[in-house]
Design an enzyme around this catalytic site. Structure first.
Site, PDB file in Angstrom:
ATOM      1  N   ASP A  63      -5.563  -6.413  -4.989  1.00 48.95           N
ATOM      2  CA  ASP A  63      -4.469  -7.345  -4.739  1.00 48.95           C
ATOM      3  C   ASP A  63      -5.025  -8.757  -4.659  1.00 48.95           C
ATOM      4  O   ASP A  63      -6.147  -8.961  -4.178  1.00 48.95           O
ATOM      5  CB  ASP A  63      -3.720  -7.003  -3.457  1.00 48.95           C
ATOM      6  CG  ASP A  63      -2.314  -7.598  -3.443  1.00 48.95           C
ATOM      7  OD1 ASP A  63      -1.392  -6.906  -3.932  1.00 48.95           O
ATOM      8  OD2 ASP A  63      -2.144  -8.742  -2.987  1.00 48.95           O
ATOM      9  N   ASP A  65       2.086  -2.128 -10.779  1.00 47.00           N
ATOM     10  CA  ASP A  65       3.305  -2.489 -10.047  1.00 47.00           C
ATOM     11  C   ASP A  65       3.346  -4.006  -9.984  1.00 47.00           C
ATOM     12  O   ASP A  65       3.000  -4.620  -8.974  1.00 47.00           O
ATOM     13  CB  ASP A  65       3.260  -1.861  -8.655  1.00 47.00           C
ATOM     14  CG  ASP A  65       4.568  -2.023  -7.893  1.00 47.00           C
ATOM     15  OD1 ASP A  65       5.524  -2.565  -8.468  1.00 47.00           O
ATOM     16  OD2 ASP A  65       4.623  -1.625  -6.720  1.00 47.00           O
ATOM     17  N   CYS A  94      10.332  -3.698  -9.448  1.00 49.51           N
ATOM     18  CA  CYS A  94      11.517  -3.456  -8.620  1.00 49.51           C
ATOM     19  C   CYS A  94      12.590  -4.463  -9.019  1.00 49.51           C
ATOM     20  O   CYS A  94      13.116  -5.208  -8.192  1.00 49.51           O
ATOM     21  CB  CYS A  94      11.182  -3.547  -7.129  1.00 49.51           C
ATOM     22  SG  CYS A  94      10.354  -5.054  -6.618  1.00 49.51           S
ATOM     23  N   LYS A 125       2.446   2.811  -2.458  1.00 49.83           N
ATOM     24  CA  LYS A 125       2.127   3.631  -3.628  1.00 49.83           C
ATOM     25  C   LYS A 125       0.650   4.024  -3.622  1.00 49.83           C
ATOM     26  O   LYS A 125       0.282   5.117  -4.081  1.00 49.83           O
ATOM     27  CB  LYS A 125       2.500   2.882  -4.903  1.00 49.83           C
ATOM     28  CG  LYS A 125       3.992   2.573  -5.019  1.00 49.83           C
ATOM     29  CD  LYS A 125       4.306   1.826  -6.295  1.00 49.83           C
ATOM     30  CE  LYS A 125       5.783   1.477  -6.400  1.00 49.83           C
ATOM     31  NZ  LYS A 125       6.199   0.460  -5.420  1.00 49.83           N
ATOM     32  N   GLY A 155       0.762  -1.238   0.000  1.00 45.98           N
ATOM     33  CA  GLY A 155       0.000   0.000   0.000  1.00 45.98           C
ATOM     34  C   GLY A 155       0.792   1.286   0.000  1.00 45.98           C
ATOM     35  O   GLY A 155       0.196   2.364   0.104  1.00 45.98           O
TER      36      GLY A 155
END
Length: 443
Positions: free
Chosen positions: A287, A335, A388, A271, A269
């Site tokens: 999610d 993401d 990432c 972002k 959470g």
């Protein structure tokens, strides 16, 4: 992706108990569990010390594994393997302090490791073997170091496939990236501008003797990590823990008041919260993991951001038919799941959990998710693709392939591949590794 608040600073329980707790956690890592999940099962008084030991050992696991193989030809079992390797990393001569750990004399480490084995039913019969191995290392450490020095896993403390991949993907910087991955990460915060200004937070920190410097638009980097719940403003929701590189995501998506926004793969959470701090938007946080989604809600509650326009829903981002109401989104944050190769400083177990074929597997999943989410973007809307990762197969290769598959996707300026900055940099100048690609859907 989530990041730990810091390596623990100190602990009160006897070292033997902490060593055993850390060994059980690292045994779980060897069985495929994340260190974060394994540490959550450690009893609370032992957890800070076990985390510090676990992080330290994971950053030297390749070296410890190779040295242990010189000391013990046949493994007596994974739990003793873990205890032996943790102790070896504590006995290894170094001029650098171990973050979050008091200094222990070598004989204390040996005695406490043996005591940890003696007090455990599964290990008691091996205490003599453990004692002999550790004392031999103290006598012969120079020869043992020399014996393993040229082995890639010992030299770089990464699996060989990872080393080979970085050498191929980043031929000019692969050594720097491997070395940086073994350094502890700074504690970086993002100020919640809905609750406090950065100047207000800085003043509160300085009043408590906590050194911090600004970074980015809303960030603060602490000179030394501290337990987050002991920092001023935690309960008041003044700030969140978030790496400086991750803080680029929400501003790139440029939310504006009244927008309809989707944060896919939202947990934990960070972002999501940043988007809500920047604008009054109608936001869906999605999610696939219900427990992790619950954590998103807890974080939003602490920050005072869970308004009437915010919804949380469990769902698979690659299957919009199961959760999408059909109304297009003005902005979508993708993401997506990845190998997390860019955040190994904060999660040093990642390198040992991943396998070479994981890169292709996650790349295929990323493509499915990006294609599915593109269908939910309004004409003129934007999709921000984020990982990432520092592997181009999960970054630039994905962005280029996405644009080939979708002629209506216009690529907009974005940072692209951000490689980690760590060696020689101040905490305020450091960040993890990320990839950013921004697309607009043409009308």
């Amino acid at each position: 992706m989530p990041q730990p608040s810091s390596d623990a600073r100190s602990w009160a329980p006897p070292l033997s108990r902490t060593l055993y707790a850390a060994a059980t956690a690292l045994q779980a890592v060897g069985q495929g569990r994340s260190l974060t999940d394994a540490l959550a099962q450690v009893e609370a008084p032992l957890r800070p010390g076990a985390q510090a030991l676990g992080f330290h050992a994971m950053r030297q696991w390749g070296w410890a594994d190779e040295v242990a193989a010189e000391l013990v030809r046949k493994s007596p079992g994974p739990l003793l393997d873990a205890l032996l390797r943790i102790a070896l990393t504590l006995l290894r001569p170094t001029d650098k302090a171990v973050p979050g750990m008091p200094a222990y004399a070598p004989h204390t480490v040996v005695d406490q490791a043996v005591e940890a084995a003696a007090g455990a039913r599964k290990l008691a019969s091996y205490k003599g073997l453990l004692n002999a191995c550790l004392r031999r290392f103290l006598r012969e450490h120079e020869a043992l170091e020399q014996a393993v020095a040229q082995r890639p896993r010992a030299r770089w403390n990464h699996p060989e496939w990872w080393i080979d991949r970085l050498r191929q993907d980043h031929p000019d910087r692969w050594q720097e990236l491997l070395e940086a991955a073994n350094l502890p990460a700074p504690l970086t915060l993002r100020v919640n501008r809905r609750r406090a200004s950065r100047e207000q937070v800085l003043q509160a920190f300085h009043a408590e003797g906590i050194a911090a410097d600004p970074t980015g638009q809303d960030g603060l980097a602490l000179a030394e990590p501290r337990p987050v719940m002991q920092l001023p403003g935690f309960d008041a929701g003044w700030w969140s823990v978030q790496d400086a590189g991750a803080q680029l995501a929400a501003p790139l998506l440029a939310p504006r008041d009244g927008m309809r926004v989707l944060d896919a793969c939202a947990a934990p959470g960070g972002k999501t919260a940043h988007l809500l701090e920047l604008a009054d938007v109608e936001l869906l946080a999605l999610d696939a993991d219900a427990q992790r989604l619950e954590r998103v809600g807890q974080n939003l509650d602490r920050l005072g951001l869970r308004g009437s326009g915010v919804s949380l829903k469990q769902g698979d981002a690659a299957d919009p038919a199961a959760w999408w109401d059909g109304r297009p989104y003005d902005a979508v944050l993708a993401d997506v799941p990845c190998t997390a190769s860019g955040i190994v400083r904060r999660h040093p177990d990642i390198r040992w959990l991943r396998r070479a074929d994981d890169v292709a597997r996650t790349a295929a999943l990323q493509a499915r998710i990006a294609d599915a989410l593109w269908t939910t973007v309004a004409r003129g809307g934007r999709l921000l693709y984020v990982t990432c990762s520092i592997f181009p197969a999960e970054g630039e290769a994905q962005a280029a392939a996405f644009q080939r598959r979708h002629p209506d996707a216009q690529r907009l300026p974005a940072p692209g591949q951000l490689l980690p900055v760590a060696i020689g940099a101040t905490p305020a100048a450091q960040h993890d590794g990320f990839f950013y690609a921004l697309f607009a859907k043409q009308s």
